[in-house]
Design an enzyme around this catalytic site. Structure first.
Site, PDB file in Angstrom:
ATOM      1  N   THR A  40     -24.000 -17.686-134.003  1.00 26.21           N
ATOM      2  CA  THR A  40     -22.780 -18.193-133.753  1.00 26.21           C
ATOM      3  C   THR A  40     -22.166 -19.294-134.488  1.00 26.21           C
ATOM      4  O   THR A  40     -20.881 -19.642-134.539  1.00 26.21           O
ATOM      5  CB  THR A  40     -22.835 -18.833-132.387  1.00 26.21           C
ATOM      6  N   HIS A  45     -29.072 -25.598-135.556  1.00 29.63           N
ATOM      7  CA  HIS A  45     -28.815 -26.807-135.233  1.00 29.63           C
ATOM      8  C   HIS A  45     -30.167 -27.534-134.621  1.00 29.63           C
ATOM      9  O   HIS A  45     -31.059 -26.787-134.418  1.00 29.63           O
ATOM     10  CB  HIS A  45     -27.637 -27.051-134.078  1.00 29.63           C
ATOM     11  N   HIS A  48     -32.308 -25.295-131.981  1.00 27.99           N
ATOM     12  CA  HIS A  48     -33.084 -24.202-132.626  1.00 27.99           C
ATOM     13  C   HIS A  48     -34.162 -24.947-133.247  1.00 27.99           C
ATOM     14  O   HIS A  48     -35.229 -23.975-133.269  1.00 27.99           O
ATOM     15  CB  HIS A  48     -31.984 -23.620-133.943  1.00 27.99           C
ATOM     16  N   LYS A  82     -22.280 -21.628-120.640  1.00 27.99           N
ATOM     17  CA  LYS A  82     -20.935 -21.746-121.212  1.00 27.99           C
ATOM     18  C   LYS A  82     -19.804 -21.924-120.007  1.00 27.99           C
ATOM     19  O   LYS A  82     -20.200 -21.054-118.926  1.00 27.99           O
ATOM     20  CB  LYS A  82     -20.560 -20.335-122.023  1.00 27.99           C
ATOM     21  N   ARG A  86     -17.424 -17.150-124.897  1.00 22.10           N
ATOM     22  CA  ARG A  86     -17.481 -17.400-126.418  1.00 22.10           C
ATOM     23  C   ARG A  86     -16.538 -16.766-127.209  1.00 22.10           C
ATOM     24  O   ARG A  86     -16.121 -15.857-126.894  1.00 22.10           O
ATOM     25  CB  ARG A  86     -18.905 -16.949-126.769  1.00 22.10           C
ATOM     26  N   GLN A 171     -30.013  -8.036-124.343  1.00 18.77           N
ATOM     27  CA  GLN A 171     -31.272  -8.897-124.461  1.00 18.77           C
ATOM     28  C   GLN A 171     -32.409  -8.410-123.829  1.00 18.77           C
ATOM     29  O   GLN A 171     -33.490  -8.278-124.820  1.00 18.77           O
ATOM     30  CB  GLN A 171     -31.028 -10.304-124.004  1.00 18.77           C
ATOM     31  N   ASP A 192     -33.113 -22.342-120.673  1.00 23.62           N
ATOM     32  CA  ASP A 192     -31.799 -21.790-120.000  1.00 23.62           C
ATOM     33  C   ASP A 192     -31.822 -20.128-120.105  1.00 23.62           C
ATOM     34  O   ASP A 192     -30.984 -19.505-119.814  1.00 23.62           O
ATOM     35  CB  ASP A 192     -30.613 -22.642-120.759  1.00 23.62           C
ATOM     36  N   LYS A 227     -28.636 -33.248-122.848  1.00 31.29           N
ATOM     37  CA  LYS A 227     -28.797 -32.420-123.931  1.00 31.29           C
ATOM     38  C   LYS A 227     -28.712 -33.314-125.157  1.00 31.29           C
ATOM     39  O   LYS A 227     -27.701 -34.028-125.598  1.00 31.29           O
ATOM     40  CB  LYS A 227     -28.253 -31.246-124.076  1.00 31.29           C
ATOM     41  N   LYS A 230     -26.207 -33.921-130.074  1.00 31.81           N
ATOM     42  CA  LYS A 230     -24.728 -34.183-130.078  1.00 31.81           C
ATOM     43  C   LYS A 230     -24.371 -35.272-130.723  1.00 31.81           C
ATOM     44  O   LYS A 230     -24.858 -36.339-130.311  1.00 31.81           O
ATOM     45  CB  LYS A 230     -24.321 -33.843-128.747  1.00 31.81           C
ATOM     46  N   THR A 231     -23.526 -35.346-131.721  1.00 31.64           N
ATOM     47  CA  THR A 231     -23.053 -36.428-132.432  1.00 31.64           C
ATOM     48  C   THR A 231     -21.510 -36.555-132.186  1.00 31.64           C
ATOM     49  O   THR A 231     -20.766 -35.608-131.532  1.00 31.64           O
ATOM     50  CB  THR A 231     -23.359 -36.517-133.769  1.00 31.64           C
TER      51      THR A 231
END
Length: 407
Positions: A40, A45, A48, A82, A86, A171, A192, A227, A230-231
């Site tokens: 995506t 990140h 992952h 989500k 997406r 999947q 998740d 989570k 995140k910045t």
């Protein structure tokens, strides 16, 4: 200690379909397993990264990873977690992102001599006949049961498209295909993904009449369950062009006291006995531990040289020598600075230290901004061009430093 015991002791394992049988299987023979990565973005990140750490633990123990790049599933979009559908990407964008993933993964996973496999699910999903897919795969799924899955329940009120409803089937089919093609017996993923993993395990049992397994690992969250990764600029990327090694280092150097030991267990390869010996520490005693966490993770992602640079830069800041070349920086152009000077609020936004003028104003009014060690109290303050040509250091809060110059 076996790999299963290691993962368990580090707190990485969240759920498993058959925990005892999985442990027995991993102890008995080399196992081919897979983890899927939807393409995506053009960089992995930190979420992952935890998955790559698990892959590496497993590979080090003699098991064979399949890194499945979602060149097919990314075209549909996973509704898990989500609130909205997406964004749709083109095939060219997805293929480019997948290639970026492959290059980054090669830093952590050994793909030589068949020790690991890179697969792309677009190779089989894009060419499937839809009617055959419904007859061969869709027949094994209960809509009633699917609607009880958390990934769908959370979306029903806002609207779940039929497009996304197909994601679980696709999947699940991946597991079936990998089982047939490579003898894959185990699917791993973030917690998740539990519902999607269960779908694959059940499909392989029904179609291939074979018992396979699923296991999820802990999500990288704070003690409060928020989570991590995140910045203010967005995700914490592994690509140095998107998140600099220094910013990456600083993120881990500044984790909360309650999270540092847990992070060390989850995303480093420091021996678990060594980490457990640090669990009694608190307060200032944890500062060297945070520094070690930041160095180890940055070294794995960006290499030892960049990790050392980041460490040296961070130490120089805390000894009031805030002039390191490795500090995050922004270079403004002449057009950015009016004759009367640039307003401090605009400056904060352009430097990426605030997302908007309103937030910049709140930072200034709250006493959270200094320029060259001088507290900024007036939101209308300006900085002239000559000062910027010499370079300024903006300090936000206690730990964020940023250099701004005029090019």
């Amino acid at each position: 200690m076996t790999v299963f015991e290691e993962l368990k002791r580090r707190g990485l394992i969240a759920q498993a379909t058959h925990e005892d049988l999985i442990e027995e299987l991993l102890n008995r023979e080399p196992v081919t397993f897979y983890i899927g990565f939807d393409a995506t973005a053009d960089s992995l990140h930190v979420g992952h990264f935890l998955q790559l750490v698990v892959m590496k633990h497993m590979q080090n123990a003699g098991h064979r990873p399949i890194a499945l790049l979602g060149t097919g599933t990314t075209m549909i979009g996973d509704p898990t977690g989500k609130t909205d559908m997406r964004k749709m990407l083109t095939e060219e964008e997805i293929d480019h992102n997948a290639e970026c993933f492959r290059k980054q993964m090669s830093r952590f996973i050994d793909f030589s001599d068949g020790k690991a496999i890179i697969a792309r699910n677009g190779d089989w999903l894009k060419h499937m006949n839809y009617i055959e897919f419904l007859r061969d795969v869709g027949v094994h799924f209960s809509v009633n049961k699917m609607l009880t899955a958390e990934c769908f329940k959370s979306r029903l009120e806002r609207g779940l498209s039929f497009l996304e409803f197909n994601y679980m089937l696709m999947q699940s089919y991946d597991f079936l295909h990998l089982n047939r093609e490579f003898g894959c017996k185990l699917e791993l993923g973030g917690d998740d993904q539990w519902s999607n993993i269960l779908g694959g395990v059940d499909l392989v049992r029904r179609v291939n009449d074979e018992q396979v397994f699923g296991m999820t690992f802990t999500l990288l969250t704070t003690k409060e369950g928020k989570k991590m990764g995140k910045t203010e600029k967005g995700a914490l990327w592994l690509d140095p062009e998107k998140t600099s090694p220094y910013e990456f280092f600083q993120y881990w150097r500044n984790v909360a006291d309650d999270d540092v030991i847990r992070c060390m267990k989850l995303i480093t390869f420091i021996p678990i006995e060594e980490i457990e010996a640090l669990e009694h520490l608190s307060g200032h005693e944890l500062n060297p531990v945070k520094e070690r966490l930041a160095f180890e993770v940055t070294k794995m992602v960006h290499g030892e040289e960049e990790a050392q640079k980041a460490l040296d830069a961070a130490r120089s800041l805390f000894t009031n020598k805030a002039d390191s070349a490795d500090m995050p920086s922004t270079t403004l152009c002449e057009a950015d600075v009016p004759a009367e000077g640039i307003g401090v609020l605009t400056l904060l936004v352009k430097a990426g230290l605030a997302p908007s003028n309103g937030e910049a104003r709140r930072l200034v009014q709250g006493g959270g901004i200094s320029i060259d060690d001088q507290k900024v109290s007036d939101p209308k303050q300006t900085v002239d061009a000559q000062t910027l040509k010499n370079g300024i250091i903006i300090k936000k809060g206690k730990k964020v430093y940023h250099k701004v110059t005029l090019g």
